[in-house]
Scaffold this active site. Sequence first.
Site, mmCIF file in Angstrom:
data_model
loop_
_atom_site.group_PDB
_atom_site.id
_atom_site.type_symbol
_atom_site.label_atom_id
_atom_site.label_comp_id
_atom_site.label_asym_id
_atom_site.label_seq_id
_atom_site.Cartn_x
_atom_site.Cartn_y
_atom_site.Cartn_z
ATOM 1 N N HIS A 194 -4.202 -7.745 20.406
ATOM 2 C CA HIS A 194 -2.754 -7.623 20.586
ATOM 3 C C HIS A 194 -2.431 -6.353 21.364
ATOM 4 O O HIS A 194 -2.817 -5.267 20.976
ATOM 5 C CB HIS A 194 -2.038 -7.614 19.236
ATOM 6 N N TYR A 215 8.027 -6.826 13.030
ATOM 7 C CA TYR A 215 8.480 -6.029 11.886
ATOM 8 C C TYR A 215 10.007 -6.025 11.941
ATOM 9 O O TYR A 215 10.577 -5.515 12.910
ATOM 10 C CB TYR A 215 7.977 -4.586 11.993
ATOM 11 N N TYR A 239 0.337 3.827 15.739
ATOM 12 C CA TYR A 239 -0.005 2.464 15.335
ATOM 13 C C TYR A 239 -1.423 2.086 15.777
ATOM 14 O O TYR A 239 -2.163 1.451 15.027
ATOM 15 C CB TYR A 239 1.024 1.471 15.907
ATOM 16 N N LYS A 285 -2.287 0.646 8.060
ATOM 17 C CA LYS A 285 -3.274 1.729 8.101
ATOM 18 C C LYS A 285 -4.338 1.699 7.002
ATOM 19 O O LYS A 285 -5.359 2.379 7.117
ATOM 20 C CB LYS A 285 -2.554 3.089 8.029
ATOM 21 N N PRO A 308 1.834 -0.694 3.298
ATOM 22 C CA PRO A 308 1.226 -1.447 4.410
ATOM 23 C C PRO A 308 2.032 -1.466 5.713
ATOM 24 O O PRO A 308 1.573 -2.019 6.707
ATOM 25 C CB PRO A 308 1.097 -2.868 3.844
HETATM 26 C C1 PHB Z 1 -1.153 -8.510 7.589
HETATM 27 O O1 PHB Z 1 -1.348 -9.310 8.513
HETATM 28 O O2 PHB Z 1 -1.511 -8.756 6.438
HETATM 29 C C2 PHB Z 1 -0.450 -7.232 7.895
HETATM 30 C C3 PHB Z 1 -0.170 -6.912 9.205
HETATM 31 C C4 PHB Z 1 0.478 -5.739 9.506
HETATM 32 C C5 PHB Z 1 0.861 -4.883 8.500
HETATM 33 C C6 PHB Z 1 0.577 -5.187 7.169
HETATM 34 C C7 PHB Z 1 -0.081 -6.379 6.865
HETATM 35 O O3 PHB Z 1 1.515 -3.737 8.805
#
Ligand code: PHB
Length: 397
Positions: A75, A204, A388, A300, A296
């Site tokens: 990505h 997000y 990130y 990280k 989450p």
């Molecule tokens: C996930 O795909 O489980 C996931 C992806 C990004 C995040 C947290 C969890 O920031």
Amino acid sequence: MKTLKTQIAIIGAGPSGLLLGQLLHNAGIETLILERQTPDYVLGRIRAGVLEQGMVELLRQAGVGQRMDAEGLVHEGFELALNGRLQHIDLKSLTGGKTVMIYGQTEVTRDLMAAREQAGAITFYEARNVQPHDLKGERPWLTFEHQGQQVRVDCDYIAGCDGFHGVARQSIPSDVLKTFERVYPFGWLGILADTPPVHDELVYAKHPRGFALCSMRSSSRSRYYLQVPAAESIDAWSDQRFWDELKARLPTDLAAQLVTGPSIEKSIAPLRSFVVEPMQYGRLFLLGDAAHIVPPTGAKGLNLAAGDVSTLFTILCKVYREGRVELLEKYSQICLRRIWKAERFSWWMTSMLHQFPEADGFSQRIAQSELEYFVESEAGRKTIAENYVGLPYEAIQ
Ligand code: PHB
Ligand code: APR
């Protein structure tokens, strides 16, 4: 009692323990892994899925990158949804070419387990009552029960890779450890579904109803999350309710494209920030979730574990090859410098993107304008992107 000998005894066969074990094995340093659960139980846990480039390279270095490179999704950016619009964070152009890899922690663990088995390195699954001893001495040892038998392992060093609830951190006297913690008043309700992801990048979303995240495991498997109150019961969330709420929190155009279907996993995880200092006590070293937890929102957790593994692996190689034992004392400070920066980023992303039940109007407006500022300004987007994709691992001289 059966007695075994090894160089590095590793507690825990999660990603930290298995990756450390694989790197050490390849470097000719002997390891034994003691895991409380069965392999199937370990593989049944659905966890994160975003790998930083540093972790991707470490997995390749460990010789377990083939399936990730074939099946993982690179990505080059992600989206922040705000005020009903998507705002693109172009990771690649903002960081001078860095990207992330979407590949589930479960798959990383599966690949590492297979490689360890193929290498003939030993893992005791269903190891009960693991206890470390003589951590301050020259020859630490462990005891555990396996298939009704008492076993003792003599070793040079112990790696505590046994997660947040493990025995390693608890075996350090509490007056030696300093704990830093923040518990958030909400959790994430996650579902996994065999439906195509709603978008080709992660989304997000900040929304007055609460945060939402659209993630994925492959082009046909989606992972979605909703912010829910900390004490929420999973029984209150039918699949239909989940999909309806997710739609309500996404920009209208995106919500219209959401493909729903039956969930194949559904769980609620609390959100927490947690760090212990130091991450070493005598010959015991803590790695991964045993030493630190992040919420989450910054993706990280797994990547921090990989950073600890890289640091301890590099140090142990120098100890065994060059006699550089003084480096062992530096393990904790090297790790913590990077960990605290990721703790800050994870806390900050969490604070900006979620609705805090206690927040007054002023705090809500500040969080809203902070996010708006960071996505509208190139300098702001760069700051988000740089963190990130992952800050660099410190060089160990
Ligand atoms: C996930 O795909 O489980 C996931 C992806 C990004 C995040 C947290 C969890 O920031
Ligand atoms: N004895 C032996 N094994 C134990 C014990 C114990 N007393 N306690 C826990 N374990 C095992 C657990 O069963 C688990 O398999 O240790 C393992 C720890 O694995 P994880 O919890 O996955 O932790 P870690 O390997 O550090 O993985 C990094 O970062 O944010 C997270 O999702 C991310 O889980 C990932 C973690």
